[in-house]
Each structure stands twice: as structure tokens, then as C-alpha cells.
Design a protein around this motif. Structure first.
Motif, mmCIF file in Angstrom:
data_model
loop_
_atom_site.group_PDB
_atom_site.id
_atom_site.type_symbol
_atom_site.label_atom_id
_atom_site.label_comp_id
_atom_site.label_asym_id
_atom_site.label_seq_id
_atom_site.Cartn_x
_atom_site.Cartn_y
_atom_site.Cartn_z
ATOM 1 N N TYR A 1 0.701 -1.297 -0.046
ATOM 2 C CA TYR A 1 -0.117 -0.118 0.014
ATOM 3 C C TYR A 1 0.750 1.268 0.196
ATOM 4 N N MET A 2 0.438 2.379 -0.379
ATOM 5 C CA MET A 2 1.054 3.558 -0.363
ATOM 6 C C MET A 2 0.600 4.119 0.814
ATOM 7 N N PRO A 3 1.700 4.378 2.024
ATOM 8 C CA PRO A 3 1.228 4.920 3.436
ATOM 9 C C PRO A 3 1.435 6.449 3.435
ATOM 10 N N VAL A 4 1.013 6.836 4.752
ATOM 11 C CA VAL A 4 1.601 8.337 4.889
ATOM 12 C C VAL A 4 1.237 8.427 6.265
ATOM 13 N N SER A 5 2.655 9.053 6.801
ATOM 14 C CA SER A 5 2.826 9.282 8.360
ATOM 15 C C SER A 5 1.799 10.333 8.645
ATOM 16 N N TYR B 1 -4.078 14.044 -2.865
ATOM 17 C CA TYR B 1 -3.670 12.838 -2.392
ATOM 18 C C TYR B 1 -2.594 13.255 -1.320
ATOM 19 N N ALA B 2 -2.812 12.690 0.011
ATOM 20 C CA ALA B 2 -2.006 12.876 1.097
ATOM 21 C C ALA B 2 -1.189 11.293 1.146
ATOM 22 N N THR B 3 0.012 11.429 0.630
ATOM 23 C CA THR B 3 0.586 9.985 0.568
ATOM 24 C C THR B 3 2.102 10.272 0.408
ATOM 25 N N LEU C 1 -10.142 -3.259 1.241
ATOM 26 C CA LEU C 1 -8.710 -2.395 0.875
ATOM 27 C C LEU C 1 -7.984 -3.138 -0.172
ATOM 28 N N LEU C 2 -8.241 -4.341 -0.353
ATOM 29 C CA LEU C 2 -7.224 -5.227 -0.942
ATOM 30 C C LEU C 2 -7.278 -4.984 -2.506
ATOM 31 N N ARG C 3 -8.387 -4.606 -3.061
ATOM 32 C CA ARG C 3 -8.372 -4.118 -4.576
ATOM 33 C C ARG C 3 -7.469 -3.181 -4.821
ATOM 34 N N TYR C 4 -7.100 -2.168 -3.691
ATOM 35 C CA TYR C 4 -6.244 -0.936 -3.795
ATOM 36 C C TYR C 4 -4.700 -1.476 -3.708
ATOM 37 N N SER C 5 -4.291 -2.864 -3.454
ATOM 38 C CA SER C 5 -3.064 -3.263 -3.169
ATOM 39 C C SER C 5 -2.039 -3.001 -4.634
ATOM 40 N N GLY C 6 -1.041 -2.272 -4.549
ATOM 41 C CA GLY C 6 -0.074 -2.007 -5.648
ATOM 42 C C GLY C 6 -0.419 -0.731 -6.471
ATOM 43 N N VAL C 7 -1.705 -0.257 -6.116
ATOM 44 C CA VAL C 7 -2.165 1.047 -6.816
ATOM 45 C C VAL C 7 -1.136 2.077 -6.205
ATOM 46 N N ARG C 8 -0.748 2.921 -7.234
ATOM 47 C CA ARG C 8 0.324 3.955 -6.931
ATOM 48 C C ARG C 8 -0.490 5.384 -6.963
ATOM 49 N N PHE C 9 -0.629 6.101 -5.752
ATOM 50 C CA PHE C 9 -1.141 7.328 -6.004
ATOM 51 C C PHE C 9 -0.140 8.286 -5.946
ATOM 52 N N SER C 10 -0.462 9.519 -6.715
ATOM 53 C CA SER C 10 0.614 10.485 -6.800
ATOM 54 C C SER C 10 0.870 11.310 -5.366
ATOM 55 N N CYS C 11 2.337 11.537 -5.531
ATOM 56 C CA CYS C 11 2.783 12.222 -4.133
ATOM 57 C C CYS C 11 3.161 13.370 -4.399
ATOM 58 N N GLU C 12 2.906 14.082 -5.848
ATOM 59 C CA GLU C 12 3.532 15.303 -6.241
ATOM 60 C C GLU C 12 2.995 16.317 -5.232
ATOM 61 N N SER C 13 1.902 16.380 -5.189
ATOM 62 C CA SER C 13 1.092 17.632 -4.572
ATOM 63 C C SER C 13 1.662 17.517 -3.121
ATOM 64 N N MET C 14 1.670 16.343 -2.305
ATOM 65 C CA MET C 14 2.062 16.349 -1.157
ATOM 66 C C MET C 14 3.633 16.739 -1.073
ATOM 67 N N ARG C 15 4.452 16.191 -2.145
ATOM 68 C CA ARG C 15 5.968 16.414 -1.833
ATOM 69 C C ARG C 15 6.116 18.067 -2.270
ATOM 70 N N ARG C 16 5.350 18.800 -2.952
ATOM 71 C CA ARG C 16 5.639 20.152 -3.069
ATOM 72 C C ARG C 16 5.379 20.912 -1.906
ATOM 73 N N LEU D 1 9.572 12.699 2.204
ATOM 74 C CA LEU D 1 8.624 11.661 2.376
ATOM 75 C C LEU D 1 8.824 10.546 2.698
ATOM 76 N N ARG D 2 9.890 10.148 3.377
ATOM 77 C CA ARG D 2 10.587 8.891 3.559
ATOM 78 C C ARG D 2 9.576 8.183 4.649
ATOM 79 N N PHE D 3 9.549 6.890 4.327
ATOM 80 C CA PHE D 3 9.021 6.029 5.115
ATOM 81 C C PHE D 3 9.540 5.760 6.389
ATOM 82 N N ARG D 4 8.978 6.108 7.581
ATOM 83 C CA ARG D 4 9.185 6.276 8.969
ATOM 84 C C ARG D 4 8.921 5.024 9.856
ATOM 85 N N SER D 5 9.765 4.058 9.502
ATOM 86 C CA SER D 5 9.451 2.668 10.173
ATOM 87 C C SER D 5 9.591 2.844 11.779
#
Length: 305
Positions: A188-192, A214-216, A259-274, A279-283
Motif C-alpha cells: 500500500y501507499m502509506p502516509v505518516s 492525495y496525501a501520500t 482495501l485489498l483491491r487497492y494493493s499495488g495502486v500508486r497514488f501520486s505524491c507530487e502535490s504532497m511532496r511540493r 516523504l521517507r517511510f518512517r518505520s
């Protein structure tokens, strides 16, 4: 210093409140408490003003605020209750906050049919919501954008953070604690919640009009990496057993199966990154989350919230 009013108490809003309270005045409202939400209230002592209030009766608090953020929403239940939480509440708040910046947290899963998803040029065009959740979330967005010209809709993907008690993370904790975890081909595409807090703070400063994004974060994360982070946080080892996704559907909670049907779907992070930048993954936040859930478990209040 900005006066923020956050409507709805939960994992995401309490995390955002903690972030905003470092530089701003924050009031957060709730309608009712359970033992987990009471923990969130305790964590906000000295940081935010926490008040009991009906989300449809907030006019006096709205009047004193510069920015209002709506976190009220339902994932499952009868269509009537979904409509109240996902359509009527945001519509009323958007109307009530005209002249002020209004941020509405919606959801990323709105019936997209593409595997790579960007914000649609015209709101709602090309989306095919198929569940009551998706339909009411999309309708709620439309109402917000129509009622308040100073509104921004955030569409968060899978939100994680240090204090989540959402059903997905409670399920992960229980599996890791038992030491037997399914190895699944799901990502999934996560977001902290940290990034959501930063985004809301920047939106309050820039005051964009009638926008949605999208917030991702920018990369999908395997569900197996979530399990690994939880195990690290609990300092335990587990046995990972390969499991076909179709078989896993039988055992997963309803909120996760949808939510399983959205597995592997890539949501654009361009707006969030701007807005936010890195936007690193915060494990490390997942490791802390596992310890928070262990604390709830030890106190007998491990309640999906």
C-alpha cells in the motif's frame, strides 16, 4: 500563531494536534470517549484544549478559529450513518466556516480504476465509487468544495503513526505477538501522520482555494515491512508463512478486505511532496506504535478505534 480547531478526536487528529501545538494554539473536540480516546486526551494535556462538543454545534468555536480541520468520518456501517459522518457533517462544517480556511480529511480510495492515480482535473470525473463508503466520501468532498471557496480536501492513503489503534494495526500487533505472521503479496501507499500535520500547517499559511490532493508518501510499502517494524518495536521474533492473498481474505477483518483491491495502486505524491518535501517511510513510528498497542493490551483496553 494560528488558532486551529480540529473536529473529531482520534489517532490522526491527536497526532496532528501534537504537531500543530508546537507553534500554534489548538482546540480539539470530541463527541464521546472510549478508553483509547481517553489515552489521546491524556497525551494532549498541556498541549491542546480538548472539549466535548457535537460536530454540528460548533459555531462559537468556529468563530474564534482561523483554520478548521474536519477529521469526522466513518469507514463502515449502515448507509444512513455513513451519510451523516461522511456527507452531512463536512457539508455543515464547510458552510459554517465560510470566510475561513477549512481542511477536510477524506480518503484516497474513491473507486479509482487505474493502477497509477493522479488528482482528476475536474473533481470526481473518472472515479467509479462502488461501495457506500466510497460514494459518501466522494459526495462529502463535493459538498465541501461547493460550500466553502477556501476549502482543501486531503485524501490520505494508509495512515500510520506512533499511536494508531486502527483495526489494521491492532490486527498486525496481535499476529506479531503470537509469533505467526502471514507473508502476503500486498503493498500500500502509506502516509505518516507527521506529514499530514505538516501539510495542514502549510495549507493554513498558503490558503489555497477549492483544491483536493492525495496525501501520500511516494513509494508503496509491503505489508510484510509493517510486520517487521512491529516485531522490531516489540523485540520479538516471528515465523512468516507464505499465504495466498485469496485465502487471507477469509481471515482478514472486513475493514482490511475492502482495501485489498487497492494493493499495488500508486497514488501520486507530487502535490504532497511540493507541500512537505521529504516523504521517507518512517518505520520508527511503527516500532513506537507497536509499543503503544502493547501498553493498551497490558491495560486491557486494546480496542480498535
Amino acid at each position: 500563531m494560528t488558532e486551529f480547531l480540529l473536529v473529531g478526536l482520534g489517532f490522526i487528529s491527536s497526532g496532528v494536534a501534537e504537531h500543530l501545538s508546537r507553534r500554534h494554539n489548538v482546540t480539539i473536540t470530541y463527541r464521546s470517549l472510549n478508553p483509547v480516546k481517553s489515552k489521546y486526551v491524556q497525551k494532549l494535556v498541556g498541549k491542546a484544549n480538548v472539549l466535548r462538543a457535537d460536530p454540528l454545534e460548533l459555531a462559537p468555536l468556529v468563530e474564534k478559529s482561523d483554520v478548521v480541520v474536519n477529521f469526522v468520518g466513518e469507514v463502515s456501517g449502515e448507509e444512513s450513518s455513513l451519510r451523516i459522518a461522511n456527507v452531512e457533517v463536512p457539508r455543515t462544517l464547510a458552510r459554517m466556516t465560510r470566510g475561513k480556511t477549512f481542511v477536510h480529511l477524506s480518503g484516497a480510495t474513491l473507486g479509482q480504476t487505474e493502477r497509477v492515480v493522479r488528482e482528476e482535473e475536474t473533481h470526481g470525473v473518472g472515479l467509479s465509487p462502488s461501495t457506500s463508503f466510497e460514494r459518501t466520501k466522494l459526495e462529502g468532498e463535493s459538498e465541501v468544495l461547493r460550500e466553502n471557496p477556501n476549502s482543501v480536501v486531503l485524501r490520505p492513503t494508509l495512515v500510520y503513526g506512533t499511536n494508531s489503534a486502527h483495526i489494521q494495526f491492532v490486527t498486525m500487533y496481535k499476529l506479531v505477538k503470537r509469533g505467526l505472521v502471514p507473508r502476503l503479496s500486498i503493498s500500500y501507499m502509506p502516509v505518516s501522520v507527521t506529514y499530514i500535520g505538516r501539510a495542514i500547517e502549510i495549507i493554513a499559511e498558503s490558503r489555497p482555494q477549492r483544491s483536493y490532493m492525495y496525501a501520500t508518501e511516494c513509494e508503496p510499502v509491503s505489508i510484510n515491512d509493517f510486520f517487521s517494524a512491529f516485531a522490531s518495536g516489540l523485540n520479538v521474533k516471528y515465523f512468516s508463512l507464505p499465504f495466498p492473498t485469496e485465502v487471507a481474505k477469509i481471515f482478514l477483518p472486513r475493514e482490511i478486505r475492502s482495501l485489498l483491491r487497492y494493493s499495488g495502486v500508486r497514488f501520486s505524491c507530487e502535490s504532497m511532496r511540493r507541500l512537505v518535501g521529504d516523504l521517507r517511510f518512517r518505520s520508527e513510528e511503527l516500532e513506537e506504535n507497536a509499543r503503544f498497542l502493547r501498553q493498551l493490551d497490558a491495560e486491557g483496553i486494546l480496542i480498535p478505534t
